[in-house]
Design a protein around this motif. Structure first.
Motif, short mmCIF file in Angstrom:
data_model
loop_
_atom_site.label_atom_id
_atom_site.label_comp_id
_atom_site.label_asym_id
_atom_site.label_seq_id
_atom_site.Cartn_x
_atom_site.Cartn_y
_atom_site.Cartn_z
N ASP A 117 0.82 -1.21 0.00
CA ASP A 117 0.00 0.00 0.00
C ASP A 117 0.85 1.26 0.00
N ASP A 118 2.12 1.14 0.40
CA ASP A 118 3.01 2.30 0.49
C ASP A 118 3.72 2.59 -0.83
N ARG A 119 3.87 1.56 -1.65
CA ARG A 119 4.61 1.74 -2.90
C ARG A 119 4.26 0.61 -3.87
N LYS A 120 4.46 0.85 -5.14
CA LYS A 120 4.24 -0.19 -6.15
C LYS A 120 5.41 -1.16 -6.11
N LEU A 121 5.12 -2.47 -6.05
CA LEU A 121 6.17 -3.46 -5.85
C LEU A 121 6.41 -4.36 -7.07
N PHE A 122 5.56 -4.25 -8.08
CA PHE A 122 5.76 -4.97 -9.33
C PHE A 122 5.53 -3.99 -10.48
N TYR A 123 6.16 -4.28 -11.61
CA TYR A 123 5.86 -3.51 -12.81
C TYR A 123 4.48 -3.91 -13.32
N LYS A 124 3.68 -2.93 -13.68
CA LYS A 124 2.34 -3.24 -14.20
C LYS A 124 2.40 -3.97 -15.53
N MET A 125 3.36 -3.58 -16.38
CA MET A 125 3.39 -4.09 -17.75
C MET A 125 4.44 -5.18 -17.96
N ASP A 126 4.96 -5.70 -16.86
CA ASP A 126 5.94 -6.77 -16.95
C ASP A 126 5.64 -7.78 -15.85
N ASN A 127 6.30 -8.94 -15.90
CA ASN A 127 6.04 -9.95 -14.87
C ASN A 127 6.99 -9.82 -13.68
N HIS A 128 8.00 -8.96 -13.77
CA HIS A 128 9.01 -8.87 -12.71
C HIS A 128 8.58 -7.94 -11.56
N TRP A 129 9.12 -8.25 -10.38
CA TRP A 129 9.00 -7.28 -9.30
C TRP A 129 9.96 -6.13 -9.57
N ASN A 130 9.82 -5.02 -8.86
CA ASN A 130 10.66 -3.86 -9.14
C ASN A 130 11.71 -3.65 -8.05
N TYR A 131 12.41 -2.51 -8.12
CA TYR A 131 13.51 -2.26 -7.18
C TYR A 131 13.01 -2.01 -5.76
N HIS A 132 11.77 -1.60 -5.60
CA HIS A 132 11.23 -1.48 -4.24
C HIS A 132 11.15 -2.86 -3.59
N SER A 133 10.70 -3.86 -4.34
CA SER A 133 10.70 -5.23 -3.83
C SER A 133 12.13 -5.70 -3.58
N GLY A 134 13.04 -5.33 -4.48
CA GLY A 134 14.44 -5.70 -4.31
C GLY A 134 15.02 -5.13 -3.02
N TYR A 135 14.67 -3.87 -2.72
CA TYR A 135 15.15 -3.24 -1.49
C TYR A 135 14.59 -3.93 -0.25
N LEU A 136 13.28 -4.14 -0.23
CA LEU A 136 12.65 -4.78 0.94
C LEU A 136 13.18 -6.19 1.15
N THR A 137 13.35 -6.94 0.07
CA THR A 137 13.86 -8.32 0.17
C THR A 137 15.31 -8.33 0.65
N THR A 138 16.14 -7.44 0.12
CA THR A 138 17.53 -7.36 0.56
C THR A 138 17.62 -6.98 2.03
N LYS A 139 16.83 -6.00 2.43
CA LYS A 139 16.86 -5.54 3.82
C LYS A 139 16.49 -6.66 4.79
N LYS A 140 15.44 -7.41 4.44
CA LYS A 140 15.02 -8.52 5.31
C LYS A 140 16.05 -9.65 5.30
N LEU A 141 16.61 -9.94 4.14
CA LEU A 141 17.63 -10.98 4.04
C LEU A 141 18.85 -10.61 4.88
N LEU A 142 19.21 -9.34 4.89
CA LEU A 142 20.35 -8.89 5.70
C LEU A 142 20.08 -9.10 7.18
N GLU A 143 18.85 -8.87 7.61
CA GLU A 143 18.51 -9.11 9.02
C GLU A 143 18.75 -10.57 9.39
N ILE A 144 18.38 -11.47 8.49
CA ILE A 144 18.57 -12.90 8.74
C ILE A 144 20.06 -13.25 8.75
N ILE A 145 20.80 -12.71 7.79
CA ILE A 145 22.24 -13.00 7.69
C ILE A 145 22.98 -12.47 8.92
N LYS A 146 22.64 -11.29 9.39
CA LYS A 146 23.32 -10.71 10.55
C LYS A 146 23.17 -11.59 11.79
#
Length: 376
Positions: free
Chosen positions: A201-230
């Motif tokens: 609801d805060d930001r668009k997380l997939f491209y409307k005209m493509d099947n890929h997620w976007n860089y906002h999803s990339g950021y959220l996924t990286t941030k969460k993955l880093l929490e797990i790795i730490k």
């Protein structure tokens, strides 16, 4: 009145004949030329006869004529315009689903998976577990931490944008795997879906005209993955993602943009701009990619961060969905290597033994999970 009827009697066949022969006349005289649209496939631009394979010639000839028909482009444009603009349906429903608010979704296999028609059997679940127990044992023997990030397709995050006649399965295939792995490999799978739904609801997380997620999803996924790795590396300082800004650009691209074929469609995309980037693209190791691999430049991507002297090495065995993580991951680790192994998501022992990473992340789209247990 009789004269008019007689005229029409002869006029209509003449018009019909003109319409039939006009494309052939235009092919020779080039009176009108039309730019051929990208259809996300390879066109047949030549035709030859091989006496040893005449059985194939009729189909090849048909493909050649279809791809090189003189008025193909304007007729396709008209067809797409009528289907999409007037009837609000996909010109190619076997490829693309038209959702609400001009959100487009993959049809075919992704629709089948979403509706539960390709859930895993007990045998397949056991094959997955056997494979991952083997991988985990091997990587543990080298003191390498491993994670399996399963990137979702758009249906699972933006289900409310789907047409009303498409229903989600009660059980996702990823949930099947998480439940089956709970006892033996409880911390292996990272499923970003709950995280993305929480933030959509805060930001668009997939491209409307493509099947890929976007860089906002990339950021959220990286941030969460880093929490797990730490948590898994408590004695090593791991950098946070540095500050960055977003650059906006209106584009007309994407697999669904190509399929729908309406020139007026567009969307705004945002790309991250790291304020003080420390990582840079480095010389690749030079691993050999697969024969006939269509994207040789994508097989290996290596980044190093000169600022980090005693940090960690991370290796991604990935597909195109990892592309949206690269700007963030590359700034956090001493070395980041991304291997796109033709959607196989293999263990890639020779690469691991040369690179000697501290972490291996297998990141792939939920659609292609089966590839891990296929016999290549």
């Amino acid at each position: 009145m009789i004269n008019i009827q007689k005229s029409l009697k002869y006029l209509l066949p003449i018009v019909f004949l003109i319409l039939l022969i006009l494309p052939f006349i235009n092919d020779q005289l080039k009176l009108w030329q039309f730019e051929r649209k990208d259809e996300n496939r390879q066109f047949r631009d030549s035709l030859s006869i091989d006496i040893k394979r005449l059985d194939y010639f009729p189909k090849e000839a048909e493909s050649y004529l279809n791809d090189n028909f003189s008025f193909r482009t304007p007729l396709l444009n008209l067809y797409h315009e009528i289907k999409f603009s007037y009837f609000k349906i996909s010109p190619h429903p076997q490829k693309t689903i038209v959702g609400n608010d001009n959100w487009f979704f993959m049809a075919g296999e992704e629709k089948e998976i979403y509706e539960g028609n390709k859930n895993f059997s007990k045998l397949e679940l056991n094959q997955f577990l056997t494979e991952w127990k083997y991988r985990k044992k091997y990587l543990d023997s080298l003191n390498i931490k491993t994670y399996w990030v399963i990137a979702p397709f758009k249906h699972n995050v933006y289900s409310e944008k789907l047409p009303f006649n498409i229903y989600a399965s009660k059980t996702r295939r990823v949930d099947q795997l998480k439940d089956y792995f709970k006892k033996d490999l409880p911390n292996l799978i990272f499923d970003p879906v709950p995280l993305l739904i929480e933030n959509k609801d805060d930001r668009k997380l997939f491209y409307k005209m493509d099947n890929h997620w976007n860089y906002h999803s990339g950021y959220l996924t990286t941030k969460k993955l880093l929490e797990i790795i730490k948590k898994d590396f408590p004695n090593i300082k791991i950098e946070n993602i540095p500050d960055f800004s977003w650059k906006e650009k209106t584009v007309q691209t994407g697999i669904h943009y190509t399929v729908i074929g309406i020139d007026s469609l567009s969307e705004v995309r945002q790309t991250p701009i790291i304020n003080n980037p420390m990582s840079s693209k480095d010389e690749n190791y030079g691993f050999k990619y697969f024969k006939d691999w269509a994207y040789p430049s994508e097989f290996e991507k290596r980044y190093t961060n000169k600022k980090i002297k005693s940090g960690l090495k991370i290796l991604f065995i990935r597909d195109s969905f990892a592309e949206q993580l690269i700007p963030f991951v590359s700034e956090v680790f001493k070395e980041s290597l991304f291997i796109f192994d033709s959607w196989q998501y293999g263990l890639n022992k020779p690469i691991i033994e040369i690179v000697k990473p501290d972490i291996v992340v297998f990141l792939g789209l939920e659609t292609h999970l089966d590839n891990i247990i296929k016999d290549y």
